[in-house]
Design a protein around this motif. Sequence first.
Motif, PDB file in Angstrom:
ATOM      1  N   ARG A  90     -25.777  19.334  -5.508  1.00 36.78           N
ATOM      2  CA  ARG A  90     -25.184  20.099  -4.181  1.00 36.78           C
ATOM      3  C   ARG A  90     -24.675  19.041  -3.529  1.00 36.78           C
ATOM      4  O   ARG A  90     -23.839  19.113  -2.684  1.00 36.78           O
ATOM      5  N   GLU A  91     -25.646  18.160  -3.212  1.00 31.64           N
ATOM      6  CA  GLU A  91     -24.980  16.956  -2.120  1.00 31.64           C
ATOM      7  C   GLU A  91     -24.522  15.920  -2.861  1.00 31.64           C
ATOM      8  O   GLU A  91     -23.403  15.480  -1.900  1.00 31.64           O
ATOM      9  N   LYS A  92     -24.419  15.521  -3.957  1.00 31.38           N
ATOM     10  CA  LYS A  92     -23.715  14.315  -4.316  1.00 31.38           C
ATOM     11  C   LYS A  92     -22.570  15.023  -5.358  1.00 31.38           C
ATOM     12  O   LYS A  92     -21.927  14.141  -5.753  1.00 31.38           O
ATOM     13  N   LEU A 132     -30.425  18.156  -5.378  1.00 33.52           N
ATOM     14  CA  LEU A 132     -29.783  17.052  -4.451  1.00 33.52           C
ATOM     15  C   LEU A 132     -28.646  16.436  -5.252  1.00 33.52           C
ATOM     16  O   LEU A 132     -27.644  16.544  -4.587  1.00 33.52           O
TER      17      LEU A 132
END
Lengths: 367, 310
Positions: free
Chosen positions: B180-182, B177
């Motif tokens: 990849r997302e932040k 997370l």
Amino acid sequence: MVPDLLAQWMKERRSPYLLLTFIGLSVLAVVLFGMSSEGKTKIDVFLAEGTSEAEAAGWIERLNKSEAFEFVLRDEEPARAEVREGRAMAAVQLLPDDYRIVAAVDEIQGLLAERHVDTVFRQELQLRAAAERSGDPERFRLDAERILQNPPLTLHAAAPDGGEIVSYDMGLQLMFGFALFLAMFTIGSKINAVNAEKTSGIWNRMILSPVRKTQMYLGHLTYGFAAGFLQLAIVYLIFLYGFGFDLGGRFGMLLIVSALYTVAAVALAMLIAGMTKTPVQFNMVYPSVVPIFPLISGAYMPPGTITNDVLLVIGEFVPLTHAMDALLGIALYDAGWGDIFLPLAKLLLFAVICMGVGINLVERGRR
Amino acid sequence: MLETVELRKEFKGKTAVDDVSLYLNKGESVGLLGPNGAGKSTTISMISSLVKPTKGDVRLHGRSVIKQPQDIRKVLGVVPQEIALYEELSAYENLTFFGRLYKLKGAALESKIQETLEMVGLRERQKELIKTFSGGMKRRINIAAALLHDPEIVIMDEPTVGIDPQSRTHILDTVRLLNREKGTTVLYTSHYMEEVEQLCNRMYIMDHGRIIASGTHEELQRILSGEDTLLIQLNAPSQGLIQELQQLEPVRRAEETDNGLKLIVTKQSNILTAVVQAAERQRVQIINIHVHTPSLEDVFLHLTGRTLRD
Ligand SMILES: Nc1ncnc2c1ncn2[C@@H]1O[C@H](COP(=O)(O)OP(=O)(O)OP(=O)(O)O)[C@@H](O)[C@H]1O
Ligand SMILES: [Mg+2]
């Protein structure tokens, strides 16, 4: 500094028992050791052959007019054993119109007791001799006692500086002694948090954060100081108001000296934290070193008991010695700032050196 | 954005880290693999400015940070190998403390605490004391404490060592997370090859203080592209068979396993017939033969002659 204090405080709130325990222990220790027979030293009396119990009762009554000693009749064997085993400093054997002192060598209190017993016997025997010669012993005795109570000539004893001679208050000394001694444990347990944080890695986390090194140290030092000082103040207050101790009326001055002592104790704890690496090591070293201090500085013994030069020199390096000097000076002898300047300066010097070396060692021990 | 140049660390004449050069690009997830004592933690400590290198440099955006460690400390979140938390305090109190260290206050602090707790999946347990937590839960809070200040680069030192599968899954999800997302740059240290395979774009393999290989999963596997691994299951153990096979030309290595043996052979060699014939001569029965493409574990074995968890 603020977040670090906050963390220590949050831990404290979860388990405030340590501080409370040491306050309780300080009070208990003073009550147990300091206030037995209101500060009088007990001395056993036993009879030699040919002395009657009635005769002994008369002597004991006369001896007990002393403020410093309390004489109690006992059997010979246990009385001698107490002295032999060092639990009592002296005992008195009553012979018909004479006495023997049984004392351990080198006991200053034993010498004081001997002087007292000697005076009582001499006075009584002189009275008796004079009464014999006067023809009416009954009357002479009454007269003599009246004269002794209201002597036509009084001798006024004064201390070398012309002041009043104060009767020494052993209870007060023990109160300060135990309070200062036990505060060291509280302080140690707080300063040991430095080692705990270093081994757990919390210390490194703080180093990586924007918090500065000085703030980290100040946080721990302040917390250790606050805990130790609070404990001392509470103990003093308990004895001042709860037990009616006479602390000399200058409470603020006592607190300032105690604060300086607390700084020195915090510095010492820091030094030991620097010399040990883990909280476990600290917990092995610190509690084995600290109890030596009151013994060396003579905090539990009447002043002047320690005469060994080596011990006296070592005592100079113990903050307890100087704090006791200053506190007793204030409480008993009306000492002013000028009088206690030297012990305070020594405390400060001790604090600065220990703190400097201690923090240096803590820094060097870093991975 | 972050690189080390020929980093070296000696402890009292013993070299813990030797000539380590590595780099992290923005948004990358990089693995640092190595067995116990390889020098991973020491390397991390030097990158994060906790330990001064004996030699070499650490650079952030091309500028050396050895003299001004504040620059790197600001952008770094370090999850230490040990549980650096107050055991006597609750998860929430710990995070409050670490948040305050980064000058977070009030609503901002509160929302950051809840966000990181959510990320590691321990929001419901925040009021409980750390000392009542399982090892895995402690590790998760240990990670949360490093994320409160939204670091651009997160360095994790063996965050999954000795924990339950559920916590492990949580931690791996957290890392994914973050990366990849932040868009957080991650340096992930482990001695579990699978984790690094799953999480990281690239990896460095360390042993005895040195980087012995680096690259993507595929690049590293290519080291072994000339070899195949054969797993042969036998009805009974046979030293004789191992000895006989070792004499064969294409066999690089033959070793005993739990239920048979493992052969590392050059590719495209027609070894199977030879194996069957040798088994007949040794009077052992082959139950199963499995031809296996080399894993990163095999790469490690190939490079060091040891398995990762020796
Ligand atoms: N402070 C120190 N003093 C002396 N030697 C050290 C110190 N720190 C680490 N070492 C040594 O350096 C080497 C590398 O240690 P390091 O902790 O970096 O390895 P690691 O790869 O993190 O291992 P692990 O998987 O066990 O965490 C080891 O041999 C270790 O004993
Ligand atoms: Mg390590």
